[in-house]
Scaffold this active site. Structure first.
Site, short mmCIF file in Angstrom:
data_model
loop_
_atom_site.label_atom_id
_atom_site.label_comp_id
_atom_site.label_asym_id
_atom_site.label_seq_id
_atom_site.Cartn_x
_atom_site.Cartn_y
_atom_site.Cartn_z
N GLY A 286 0.82 -1.22 0.00
CA GLY A 286 0.00 0.00 0.00
C GLY A 286 0.85 1.25 0.00
O GLY A 286 0.44 2.30 0.51
N LEU A 287 2.04 1.17 -0.58
CA LEU A 287 2.93 2.34 -0.61
C LEU A 287 2.72 3.21 -1.85
O LEU A 287 3.55 4.08 -2.12
CB LEU A 287 4.39 1.89 -0.51
CG LEU A 287 4.82 1.24 0.80
CD1 LEU A 287 6.26 0.75 0.73
CD2 LEU A 287 4.65 2.22 1.98
N GLY A 288 1.66 2.97 -2.59
CA GLY A 288 1.35 3.89 -3.69
C GLY A 288 1.94 3.50 -5.03
O GLY A 288 2.29 4.36 -5.83
N SER A 289 2.00 2.18 -5.30
CA SER A 289 2.61 1.79 -6.58
C SER A 289 1.74 2.21 -7.77
O SER A 289 2.28 2.55 -8.83
CB SER A 289 2.90 0.29 -6.62
OG SER A 289 1.74 -0.43 -6.37
N SER A 290 0.42 2.26 -7.61
CA SER A 290 -0.44 2.65 -8.74
C SER A 290 -0.17 4.09 -9.15
O SER A 290 -0.03 4.40 -10.34
CB SER A 290 -1.92 2.54 -8.36
OG SER A 290 -2.18 1.34 -7.73
N ALA B 99 2.54 5.85 -8.42
CA ALA B 99 3.94 5.99 -8.85
C ALA B 99 4.11 5.53 -10.30
O ALA B 99 4.79 6.20 -11.09
CB ALA B 99 4.86 5.22 -7.92
N ASP C 187 -1.77 10.73 -3.42
CA ASP C 187 -0.67 9.83 -3.76
C ASP C 187 0.03 10.26 -5.04
O ASP C 187 1.25 10.15 -5.17
CB ASP C 187 -1.19 8.38 -3.85
CG ASP C 187 -2.52 8.26 -4.56
OD1 ASP C 187 -3.06 9.28 -5.05
OD2 ASP C 187 -3.05 7.14 -4.66
O1 PMV Z 1 -5.04 3.21 0.49
P1 PMV Z 1 -4.12 4.38 0.44
O2 PMV Z 1 -2.90 4.18 1.26
O3 PMV Z 1 -3.81 4.81 -0.94
O4 PMV Z 1 -4.83 5.59 1.13
C1 PMV Z 1 -6.09 6.06 0.74
C2 PMV Z 1 -6.34 7.38 1.40
C3 PMV Z 1 -7.77 7.87 1.30
O5 PMV Z 1 -7.81 9.15 1.92
C4 PMV Z 1 -8.68 6.93 2.07
C5 PMV Z 1 -8.25 7.97 -0.13
C6 PMV Z 1 -7.67 9.12 -0.92
O6 PMV Z 1 -7.63 9.01 -2.15
O7 PMV Z 1 -7.28 10.14 -0.35
#
Ligand code: PMV
Length: 302
Positions: free
Chosen positions: A88-92, A94, A135
């Site tokens: 869940g570190l934002g690979s999509s 990135a 992200d």
């Molecule tokens: O699932 P993550 O780590 O990408 O976090 C989502 C964060 C939210 O605030 C729930 C959604 C968003 O797009 O901001």
């Protein structure tokens, strides 16, 4: 000729979920990167080499929107490499940012950070249907940013030396599902949920000030309060809570879940002397430690 671009992963520090409803958030880029190498294809078709990525939807959407925007048709070869894993570190975000940046370099199209944000965010929304874009902004700008939904405001903060310990809960979070569960709560209890978001927004402002002043003790306290609000939203899990409590008991200044909830990671803010104790405590509670630091680097051409 080929172009290689890297983009960092991210961790939500504060403002989770509230940022989807117009409140600000604080997000940090991390020193784990996703790399995209783009070149022209000799054949008629695009070629993708993505050994670490089973899901190519974000990559394909990024290429599609780039082509539509810049009216470019040539087939390309894209190779991706990732250090981000499935935590869940934002690979999509990135991969989306790095692909559009790499293509803009390859085809010599000037793109500002703002244009890169708009196009990348559009691609992410086309795949996911929802999200604040925090992200995407983190992958572009790096460091710690104060971000308001849809990129209405992006402000770089100091504080990259902040000491965090990250624990993965072992469960992959489903961001879309979690955002929808909060939407459901908002429909049922609008005034209560709006109040929670206002309180979170207030903590984000306080957190921003604490980061600017490097007041880690106050920041820790705000992270703890923040976790209570996320629990009220119903997005925390017993496993995350066990890891958070363990980190606090071992001397962390504060701890909370990070991101959508339902799984993925928790973060603990620590002073350096407590690092070993906090890491051990999180592991004992069943978490997996992910070794990373906040990074000042955003997307860049290598
Ligand atoms: O699932 P993550 O780590 O990408 O976090 C989502 C964060 C939210 O605030 C729930 C959604 C968003 O797009 O901001």
């Amino acid at each position: 000729m080929s172009i290689t671009v890297s983009a960092p992963g991210k961790l939500m520090l504060m403002g989770d979920h509230a940022v989807v409803y117009g409140r600000p958030c604080l997000v940090a880029a991390v020193d784990k990167y996703l790399t995209v190498k783009a070149g022209l294809s000799d054949g008629q078709n695009d070629v993708f080499v993505t050994p670490k990525e089973s899901n190519q939807t974000f990559l394909l959407q990024a290429i599609k929107l780039f082509r539509e925007h810049y009216l470019i048709k040539e087939p390309v070869v894209i190779e991706t490499e990732s250090e981000l894993g499935n935590y869940g570190l934002g690979s999509s975000s990135a991969v989306t940012v790095a692909t559009i940046k790499a293509l803009s370099e390859l085809f010599k199209q000037k793109i500002t950070d703002r244009e890169l944000f708009d196009l990348s965010f559009k691609a992410v929304l086309a795949v996911q249907g929802l999200g604040s874009g925090f992200d995407v902004a983190s992958a572009i700008y790096g460091g710690i940013i104060y971000f308001v939904s849809k990129g209405e405001m992006v402000e770089r903060l100091p504080g990259v030396e902040m000491n965090l310990v990250i624990g993965y809960s072992g469960i992959k979070a489903d961001t879309v599902k979690m955002v929808k569960s909060v939407e459901e709560k908002m429909k049922q209890y609008p005034s209560a949920v709006e109040k929670i978001f206002d309180n979170i927004a207030d903590l984000v402002e306080k957190g921003k000030k604490a980061i600017n002043e490097k007041d880690w003790f106050s920041l820790g306290k705000y992270l703890n309060y923040h976790q209570d609000y996320l629990e009220d939203l119903g997005i925390s899990t017993p496993k995350l809570e066990a890891m958070i409590t363990a980190a606090r008991d071992a001397g962390a200044l504060g701890a909370k879940l990070s991101g959508a909830g339902g799984g993925d990671c928790m973060i603990a803010l620590i002073c350096a002397e407590k690092k070993v104790e906090v890491k051990n405590a999180i592991e004992k509670a069943g978490g997996e430690i992910i070794d990373l630091k906040i990074s000042s680097e955003g997307v860049k051409v290598l």
